[in-house]
Enzyme design. Structure first.
Site: not given
Length: 257
Positions: A29, A97-98, A194, A224
Protein backbone atom coordinates in the site's frame (compact mmCIF):
# COMPACT_ATOMS: atom_id res chain seq x y z
CA UNK A 1 -12.39 15.96 -18.65
CA UNK A 2 -10.49 13.04 -17.17
CA UNK A 3 -7.17 14.00 -15.61
CA UNK A 4 -4.12 12.11 -16.84
CA UNK A 5 -1.46 11.13 -14.33
CA UNK A 6 2.14 10.32 -15.17
CA UNK A 7 4.13 7.59 -13.46
CA UNK A 8 6.91 8.77 -11.17
CA UNK A 9 10.29 7.84 -12.72
CA UNK A 10 11.47 4.59 -11.15
CA UNK A 11 7.99 3.55 -10.07
CA UNK A 12 7.08 1.68 -13.26
CA UNK A 13 6.04 -1.95 -13.52
CA UNK A 14 8.83 -4.19 -14.79
CA UNK A 15 9.48 -7.69 -16.07
CA UNK A 16 12.72 -9.63 -15.87
CA UNK A 17 12.74 -12.69 -18.11
CA UNK A 18 14.36 -15.89 -16.95
CA UNK A 19 13.50 -19.58 -16.79
CA UNK A 20 10.09 -21.24 -16.84
CA UNK A 21 9.41 -20.43 -13.18
CA UNK A 22 7.70 -17.07 -12.93
CA UNK A 23 7.26 -14.97 -9.80
CA UNK A 24 4.65 -12.26 -9.35
CA UNK A 25 6.24 -9.86 -6.86
CA UNK A 26 3.92 -7.14 -5.57
CA UNK A 27 4.65 -3.99 -3.60
CA UNK A 28 2.42 -2.81 -0.78
CA UNK A 29 0.00 0.00 0.00
CA UNK A 30 1.33 3.44 -1.09
CA UNK A 31 4.50 1.77 -2.39
CA UNK A 32 5.66 1.00 -5.94
CA UNK A 33 7.64 -1.69 -7.78
CA UNK A 34 10.77 0.25 -6.83
CA UNK A 35 10.46 -1.15 -3.31
CA UNK A 36 10.87 -4.73 -4.55
CA UNK A 37 13.29 -4.14 -7.44
CA UNK A 38 16.47 -5.23 -5.66
CA UNK A 39 14.86 -8.48 -4.51
CA UNK A 40 13.41 -9.04 -7.98
CA UNK A 41 16.76 -8.54 -9.68
CA UNK A 42 18.47 -10.90 -7.23
CA UNK A 43 15.83 -13.58 -7.89
CA UNK A 44 16.25 -13.05 -11.60
CA UNK A 45 20.01 -13.57 -11.27
CA UNK A 46 19.15 -16.94 -9.74
CA UNK A 47 17.33 -17.75 -12.97
CA UNK A 48 13.70 -16.94 -12.20
CA UNK A 49 11.38 -14.79 -14.29
CA UNK A 50 9.93 -11.95 -12.22
CA UNK A 51 7.12 -9.51 -12.92
CA UNK A 52 6.50 -6.61 -10.53
CA UNK A 53 3.18 -4.88 -11.27
CA UNK A 54 2.43 -1.29 -10.35
CA UNK A 55 -0.92 -1.48 -8.60
CA UNK A 56 -3.45 1.00 -9.96
CA UNK A 57 -3.25 4.46 -8.42
CA UNK A 58 0.22 3.87 -7.03
CA UNK A 59 3.35 5.65 -8.21
CA UNK A 60 1.52 8.59 -9.79
CA UNK A 61 -0.39 10.96 -7.49
CA UNK A 62 -2.39 10.47 -4.32
CA UNK A 63 -5.43 12.02 -6.01
CA UNK A 64 -5.48 9.18 -8.53
CA UNK A 65 -5.08 6.62 -5.77
CA UNK A 66 -8.03 8.19 -3.99
CA UNK A 67 -10.28 7.14 -6.88
CA UNK A 68 -9.21 3.47 -6.81
CA UNK A 69 -10.82 0.53 -5.04
CA UNK A 70 -9.29 -2.64 -3.66
CA UNK A 71 -10.88 -4.40 -6.64
CA UNK A 72 -8.67 -2.22 -8.89
CA UNK A 73 -5.56 -3.34 -7.00
CA UNK A 74 -6.61 -6.98 -7.24
CA UNK A 75 -7.18 -6.50 -10.97
CA UNK A 76 -3.63 -5.14 -11.39
CA UNK A 77 -2.30 -8.13 -9.48
CA UNK A 78 -4.38 -10.59 -11.50
CA UNK A 79 -3.16 -9.05 -14.75
CA UNK A 80 0.43 -9.77 -13.70
CA UNK A 81 -0.49 -13.40 -13.10
CA UNK A 82 -2.10 -13.62 -16.52
CA UNK A 83 1.00 -12.02 -18.03
CA UNK A 84 3.16 -14.88 -16.75
CA UNK A 85 0.61 -17.54 -17.61
CA UNK A 86 0.49 -16.40 -21.24
CA UNK A 87 4.25 -16.93 -21.35
CA UNK A 88 3.91 -20.50 -20.13
CA UNK A 89 5.49 -19.90 -16.73
CA UNK A 90 4.93 -22.00 -13.63
CA UNK A 91 3.76 -19.36 -11.20
CA UNK A 92 4.74 -18.48 -7.65
CA UNK A 93 3.07 -15.52 -5.98
CA UNK A 94 5.01 -13.16 -3.74
CA UNK A 95 3.90 -9.96 -2.06
CA UNK A 96 4.88 -7.49 0.64
CA UNK A 97 2.37 -5.91 3.03
CA UNK A 98 -0.84 -5.31 0.99
CA UNK A 99 0.91 -7.18 -1.82
CA UNK A 100 0.91 -10.16 0.53
CA UNK A 101 -2.80 -9.64 1.19
CA UNK A 102 -3.48 -9.72 -2.56
CA UNK A 103 -1.30 -12.82 -2.83
CA UNK A 104 -3.48 -14.58 -0.26
CA UNK A 105 -6.70 -13.52 -1.94
CA UNK A 106 -5.54 -14.75 -5.34
CA UNK A 107 -4.21 -18.04 -3.95
CA UNK A 108 -7.51 -18.70 -2.20
CA UNK A 109 -9.33 -18.47 -5.54
CA UNK A 110 -6.77 -20.17 -7.81
CA UNK A 111 -5.20 -23.55 -7.19
CA UNK A 112 -3.25 -23.62 -10.48
CA UNK A 113 -0.23 -21.91 -8.95
CA UNK A 114 2.88 -23.55 -7.52
CA UNK A 115 3.17 -21.72 -4.22
CA UNK A 116 3.05 -18.40 -2.35
CA UNK A 117 5.47 -16.20 -0.42
CA UNK A 118 4.20 -13.43 1.85
CA UNK A 119 6.30 -10.72 3.49
CA UNK A 120 4.66 -8.89 6.40
CA UNK A 121 1.25 -9.50 4.84
CA UNK A 122 -1.38 -7.11 6.15
CA UNK A 123 -4.62 -8.25 7.76
CA UNK A 124 -4.83 -5.61 10.49
CA UNK A 125 -3.53 -2.06 10.89
CA UNK A 126 -4.41 -1.14 14.49
CA UNK A 127 -2.96 2.36 14.24
CA UNK A 128 -5.52 3.31 11.58
CA UNK A 129 -8.68 1.91 13.14
CA UNK A 130 -9.76 5.39 14.23
CA UNK A 131 -10.28 6.31 10.57
CA UNK A 132 -13.31 4.04 10.43
CA UNK A 133 -15.23 6.85 12.07
CA UNK A 134 -16.48 10.05 10.48
CA UNK A 135 -15.55 12.79 10.16
CA UNK A 136 -12.03 12.12 8.90
CA UNK A 137 -9.62 14.22 6.83
CA UNK A 138 -9.29 13.61 3.11
CA UNK A 139 -5.57 12.85 3.43
CA UNK A 140 -3.26 12.01 6.33
CA UNK A 141 0.55 12.39 6.45
CA UNK A 142 2.26 9.14 5.48
CA UNK A 143 5.45 9.67 7.45
CA UNK A 144 8.80 8.02 6.80
CA UNK A 145 8.78 4.43 5.46
CA UNK A 146 9.23 1.81 8.19
CA UNK A 147 12.79 0.78 7.26
CA UNK A 148 15.53 0.10 9.81
CA UNK A 149 18.39 0.52 7.34
CA UNK A 150 19.61 4.09 7.05
CA UNK A 151 19.84 6.05 3.81
CA UNK A 152 17.14 4.12 1.94
CA UNK A 153 14.75 6.07 -0.28
CA UNK A 154 11.36 4.55 -1.08
CA UNK A 155 9.19 6.11 -3.75
CA UNK A 156 5.90 6.78 -2.02
CA UNK A 157 3.32 9.49 -1.40
CA UNK A 158 3.76 12.06 1.36
CA UNK A 159 0.05 11.77 2.11
CA UNK A 160 -2.29 8.78 2.10
CA UNK A 161 -5.90 9.19 0.95
CA UNK A 162 -8.28 8.21 3.73
CA UNK A 163 -10.62 6.74 1.10
CA UNK A 164 -7.78 4.43 0.03
CA UNK A 165 -7.08 3.40 3.61
CA UNK A 166 -10.71 2.41 3.93
CA UNK A 167 -10.41 0.34 0.75
CA UNK A 168 -7.39 -1.40 2.26
CA UNK A 169 -9.39 -2.09 5.42
CA UNK A 170 -12.16 -3.66 3.31
CA UNK A 171 -9.59 -5.93 1.62
CA UNK A 172 -8.04 -6.95 4.94
CA UNK A 173 -11.48 -7.69 6.39
CA UNK A 174 -12.49 -10.10 3.61
CA UNK A 175 -9.27 -12.14 3.32
CA UNK A 176 -9.14 -13.97 6.71
CA UNK A 177 -12.24 -16.03 5.94
CA UNK A 178 -10.59 -17.20 2.69
CA UNK A 179 -7.33 -18.46 4.19
CA UNK A 180 -8.51 -22.03 4.75
CA UNK A 181 -8.92 -22.40 0.97
CA UNK A 182 -5.19 -21.97 0.40
CA UNK A 183 -3.63 -25.41 -0.09
CA UNK A 184 -0.53 -24.64 -2.14
CA UNK A 185 2.94 -24.57 -0.50
CA UNK A 186 3.51 -21.38 1.46
CA UNK A 187 6.43 -19.42 2.86
CA UNK A 188 5.33 -16.80 5.39
CA UNK A 189 7.97 -14.18 6.22
CA UNK A 190 7.64 -11.62 8.99
CA UNK A 191 9.84 -9.01 10.65
CA UNK A 192 10.28 -9.46 14.39
CA UNK A 193 9.73 -5.70 14.76
CA UNK A 194 7.15 -4.11 12.47
CA UNK A 195 5.71 -0.69 13.27
CA UNK A 196 2.98 -0.94 10.62
CA UNK A 197 1.62 -4.50 10.52
CA UNK A 198 1.77 -6.54 13.73
CA UNK A 199 3.92 -9.68 13.23
CA UNK A 200 1.01 -11.65 14.67
CA UNK A 201 -0.67 -11.19 11.28
CA UNK A 202 1.79 -13.64 9.73
CA UNK A 203 1.40 -16.09 12.63
CA UNK A 204 -2.36 -16.05 12.06
CA UNK A 205 -1.92 -16.60 8.31
CA UNK A 206 0.45 -19.51 8.88
CA UNK A 207 -1.96 -21.18 11.28
CA UNK A 208 -5.05 -20.57 9.12
CA UNK A 209 -3.95 -21.76 5.67
CA UNK A 210 -4.48 -25.42 4.73
CA UNK A 211 -1.14 -25.95 3.00
CA UNK A 212 0.46 -29.34 3.62
CA UNK A 213 3.90 -27.80 3.15
CA UNK A 214 4.34 -24.44 4.82
CA UNK A 215 7.20 -22.61 6.45
CA UNK A 216 7.57 -19.45 8.49
CA UNK A 217 10.67 -17.24 8.71
CA UNK A 218 11.35 -14.35 11.08
CA UNK A 219 13.62 -11.47 10.05
CA UNK A 220 15.62 -10.15 12.99
CA UNK A 221 17.07 -6.99 11.45
CA UNK A 222 14.32 -5.40 9.35
CA UNK A 223 11.15 -3.40 9.85
CA UNK A 224 8.01 -3.39 7.69
CA UNK A 225 9.43 -2.66 4.22
CA UNK A 226 11.73 -5.65 4.52
CA UNK A 227 12.60 -5.89 0.82
CA UNK A 228 14.52 -2.63 1.19
CA UNK A 229 15.99 -3.40 4.59
CA UNK A 230 18.95 -5.28 6.09
CA UNK A 231 17.37 -8.70 5.50
CA UNK A 232 16.65 -8.28 1.78
CA UNK A 233 19.34 -10.83 0.89
CA UNK A 234 17.85 -13.34 3.32
CA UNK A 235 14.44 -12.87 1.73
CA UNK A 236 15.99 -13.74 -1.64
CA UNK A 237 17.75 -16.82 -0.26
CA UNK A 238 14.68 -18.04 1.62
CA UNK A 239 12.41 -17.48 -1.37
CA UNK A 240 14.77 -19.21 -3.80
CA UNK A 241 15.29 -22.12 -1.43
CA UNK A 242 11.55 -22.47 -0.90
CA UNK A 243 10.83 -22.49 -4.63
CA UNK A 244 13.55 -25.05 -5.29
CA UNK A 245 12.23 -27.27 -2.49
CA UNK A 246 8.67 -27.08 -3.84
CA UNK A 247 9.86 -28.07 -7.31
CA UNK A 248 12.00 -30.89 -5.86
CA UNK A 249 9.01 -32.25 -3.97
CA UNK A 250 6.86 -32.12 -7.09
CA UNK A 251 9.49 -33.99 -9.08
CA UNK A 252 9.83 -36.64 -6.38
CA UNK A 253 6.05 -37.05 -6.27
CA UNK A 254 5.88 -37.54 -10.04
CA UNK A 255 8.56 -40.24 -9.82
CA UNK A 256 6.50 -42.12 -7.23
CA UNK A 257 3.50 -42.01 -9.53
Amino acid sequence: MRKEYTVIPGAESFYLDGNDIGIVLSHGFIGTPQSVRDVAEALNRKGFSVVAPRLKGHGTHQEEMETCTHADWYHSYSNACRFLKKRGKRIFLMGQSMGGTLTLKFAAAHQDIEGIITINAALTLPSLEYLQNDPAPRFIPEGAPDIKKEGVHEITYEEAPVASIRELQKLMKEVPSMLHRIRVPALCIKSSVDHVVPPENTSFIYQSISSAYKKTVTLANSYHVATMDHDARRIVEEAAGFIEEVMRRQQAFRKVL
